[in-house]
Design a protein around this motif. Structure first.
Motif, mmCIF file in Angstrom:
data_model
loop_
_atom_site.group_PDB
_atom_site.id
_atom_site.type_symbol
_atom_site.label_atom_id
_atom_site.label_comp_id
_atom_site.label_asym_id
_atom_site.label_seq_id
_atom_site.Cartn_x
_atom_site.Cartn_y
_atom_site.Cartn_z
ATOM 1 N N ILE A 7 0.777 -0.845 -0.028
ATOM 2 C CA ILE A 7 -0.036 -0.626 -0.252
ATOM 3 C C ILE A 7 1.360 1.375 -0.427
ATOM 4 O O ILE A 7 2.273 0.537 0.290
ATOM 5 N N MET A 8 0.270 2.641 -0.116
ATOM 6 C CA MET A 8 0.976 3.681 0.032
ATOM 7 C C MET A 8 -0.405 4.327 0.153
ATOM 8 O O MET A 8 -0.884 5.332 -0.639
ATOM 9 N N MET A 9 0.646 5.016 1.032
ATOM 10 C CA MET A 9 -0.193 6.936 1.412
ATOM 11 C C MET A 9 0.873 8.249 -0.011
ATOM 12 O O MET A 9 1.580 8.057 0.175
ATOM 13 N N ILE A 10 -0.246 8.359 -0.489
ATOM 14 C CA ILE A 10 0.612 9.417 -1.377
ATOM 15 C C ILE A 10 -0.090 11.153 -0.220
ATOM 16 O O ILE A 10 -1.390 11.099 -0.127
ATOM 17 N N ASN A 11 0.648 12.118 -0.117
ATOM 18 C CA ASN A 11 0.806 13.317 0.436
ATOM 19 C C ASN A 11 0.656 14.212 -0.169
ATOM 20 O O ASN A 11 1.843 14.422 -1.362
ATOM 21 N N LEU A 12 0.265 15.026 -0.255
ATOM 22 C CA LEU A 12 0.241 16.661 -0.996
ATOM 23 C C LEU A 12 -0.236 18.254 -0.044
ATOM 24 O O LEU A 12 -1.111 17.763 0.601
ATOM 25 N N MET A 13 0.733 19.056 -0.149
ATOM 26 C CA MET A 13 0.402 20.175 1.122
ATOM 27 C C MET A 13 0.013 20.924 -0.232
ATOM 28 O O MET A 13 1.088 21.525 -0.907
ATOM 29 N N SER A 14 -1.470 21.587 -0.581
ATOM 30 C CA SER A 14 -2.004 21.863 -1.537
ATOM 31 C C SER A 14 -1.864 23.575 -0.814
ATOM 32 O O SER A 14 -2.024 23.917 0.206
ATOM 33 N N VAL A 15 -1.732 24.673 -2.032
ATOM 34 C CA VAL A 15 -1.782 26.159 -1.043
ATOM 35 C C VAL A 15 -3.502 26.585 -1.082
ATOM 36 O O VAL A 15 -4.110 26.088 -1.655
ATOM 37 N N PRO A 16 -3.714 27.155 -0.844
ATOM 38 C CA PRO A 16 -5.573 27.562 -0.577
ATOM 39 C C PRO A 16 -5.771 28.176 -2.056
ATOM 40 O O PRO A 16 -4.689 29.012 -2.293
ATOM 41 N N GLY A 17 -6.722 27.413 -2.393
ATOM 42 C CA GLY A 17 -7.729 27.802 -3.316
ATOM 43 C C GLY A 17 -7.063 26.641 -4.778
ATOM 44 O O GLY A 17 -8.027 26.878 -5.571
ATOM 45 N N LYS A 18 -6.459 25.568 -4.077
ATOM 46 C CA LYS A 18 -5.667 25.264 -5.239
ATOM 47 C C LYS A 18 -5.808 23.060 -4.864
ATOM 48 O O LYS A 18 -6.382 22.751 -6.016
ATOM 49 N N GLU A 19 -7.187 23.293 -3.951
ATOM 50 C CA GLU A 19 -7.607 22.013 -2.536
ATOM 51 C C GLU A 19 -8.019 21.704 -4.825
ATOM 52 O O GLU A 19 -8.128 19.867 -4.919
ATOM 53 N N THR A 20 -8.468 22.074 -5.319
ATOM 54 C CA THR A 20 -10.430 21.187 -6.356
ATOM 55 C C THR A 20 -9.370 20.541 -7.864
ATOM 56 O O THR A 20 -9.561 19.940 -7.914
ATOM 57 N N PHE A 21 -7.873 21.488 -7.991
ATOM 58 C CA PHE A 21 -7.198 21.404 -9.106
ATOM 59 C C PHE A 21 -6.410 19.675 -8.255
ATOM 60 O O PHE A 21 -6.175 18.684 -9.361
ATOM 61 N N TYR A 22 -6.025 19.282 -7.153
ATOM 62 C CA TYR A 22 -5.709 18.404 -6.588
ATOM 63 C C TYR A 22 -6.212 17.675 -6.441
ATOM 64 O O TYR A 22 -6.092 15.874 -6.787
ATOM 65 N N GLU A 23 -7.844 17.285 -6.137
ATOM 66 C CA GLU A 23 -8.657 16.451 -6.245
ATOM 67 C C GLU A 23 -9.255 15.760 -7.605
ATOM 68 O O GLU A 23 -9.643 14.906 -7.742
ATOM 69 N N LYS A 24 -8.644 16.720 -8.455
ATOM 70 C CA LYS A 24 -9.377 15.360 -10.039
ATOM 71 C C LYS A 24 -8.349 14.847 -9.836
ATOM 72 O O LYS A 24 -8.359 13.554 -10.528
ATOM 73 N N PHE A 25 -7.052 14.127 -8.352
ATOM 74 C CA PHE A 25 -5.884 13.530 -9.285
ATOM 75 C C PHE A 25 -6.181 12.078 -8.510
ATOM 76 O O PHE A 25 -5.008 11.816 -7.597
ATOM 77 N N GLY A 26 -7.626 12.687 -7.560
ATOM 78 C CA GLY A 26 -7.564 11.245 -6.370
ATOM 79 C C GLY A 26 -7.316 11.788 -5.196
ATOM 80 O O GLY A 26 -7.228 11.341 -3.962
ATOM 81 N N LEU A 27 -6.648 13.214 -4.558
ATOM 82 C CA LEU A 27 -6.132 12.998 -3.594
ATOM 83 C C LEU A 27 -7.470 13.957 -2.599
ATOM 84 O O LEU A 27 -8.532 14.980 -3.332
ATOM 85 N N ALA A 28 -7.116 13.345 -1.350
ATOM 86 C CA ALA A 28 -8.129 14.276 -0.175
ATOM 87 C C ALA A 28 -8.383 15.904 0.319
ATOM 88 O O ALA A 28 -7.079 15.517 1.192
ATOM 89 N N ALA A 29 -8.935 16.392 0.364
ATOM 90 C CA ALA A 29 -8.965 17.871 0.841
ATOM 91 C C ALA A 29 -8.750 17.156 2.556
ATOM 92 O O ALA A 29 -9.767 16.517 2.716
#
Length: 139
Positions: free
Chosen positions: A100-122
């Motif tokens: 298993i793998m946990m993929i993490n990312l810290m989004s800058v404010p306002g860009k969360e919806t961009f990263y959600e397109k790639f399966g990342l959860a806010a």
């Protein structure tokens, strides 16, 4: 024409950080950070670096996507989407068997919806609290 490679010169990295108005990082520290990357993808317009992302982590279970940047003159050209698709596909394809793998990312404010397109959860959400960080020696 935009091309993609898996390397970046330290000076190009620092120039891209400056273009997107991120914190200054000393050159030697940037060099060490880039060397410690598990993976990176860099977008070039001829010889000019115009975007990138890199992954840090343990190479198997925990991955943190960092330095997702696109030069302001090249935003809204799908470069960021290409970069993120490449990173996600690379990470996902590295998981085999029962791993298993946990993929993490810290989004800058306002860009969360961009990263959600790639399966990342806010965060926070029902199963995870807010992400947290602490800066040390920031001037």
């Amino acid at each position: 024409m935009i091309t993609y490679k898996n390397k970046i010169a330290v000076d190009d990295y620092l120039q891209l950080r400056d273009a997107v108005k991120w914190k200054n990082v000393p050159r030697e520290q940037a060099k060490k950070a880039l060397k410690g990357s598990v993976y990176m993808i860099v977008a070039y317009d001829n010889d000019k670096v115009v975007g990138m992302a890199r992954v840090v982590g343990d190479g198997t279970y925990m991955a943190l996507i960092v330095d997702v940047m696109v030069h302001p003159d090249y935003q809204n050209m799908k470069i960021g989407s290409y970069i993120m698709n490449n990173v996600m596909n690379t990470l996902e394809s590295s998981v085999t068997g029962d791993d298993i793998m946990m993929i993490n990312l810290m989004s800058v404010p306002g860009k969360e919806t961009f990263y959600e397109k790639f399966g990342l959860a806010a965060r926070p959400n029902k199963t995870m609290g807010p992400g947290m960080c602490r800066w040390v020696n920031v001037k």
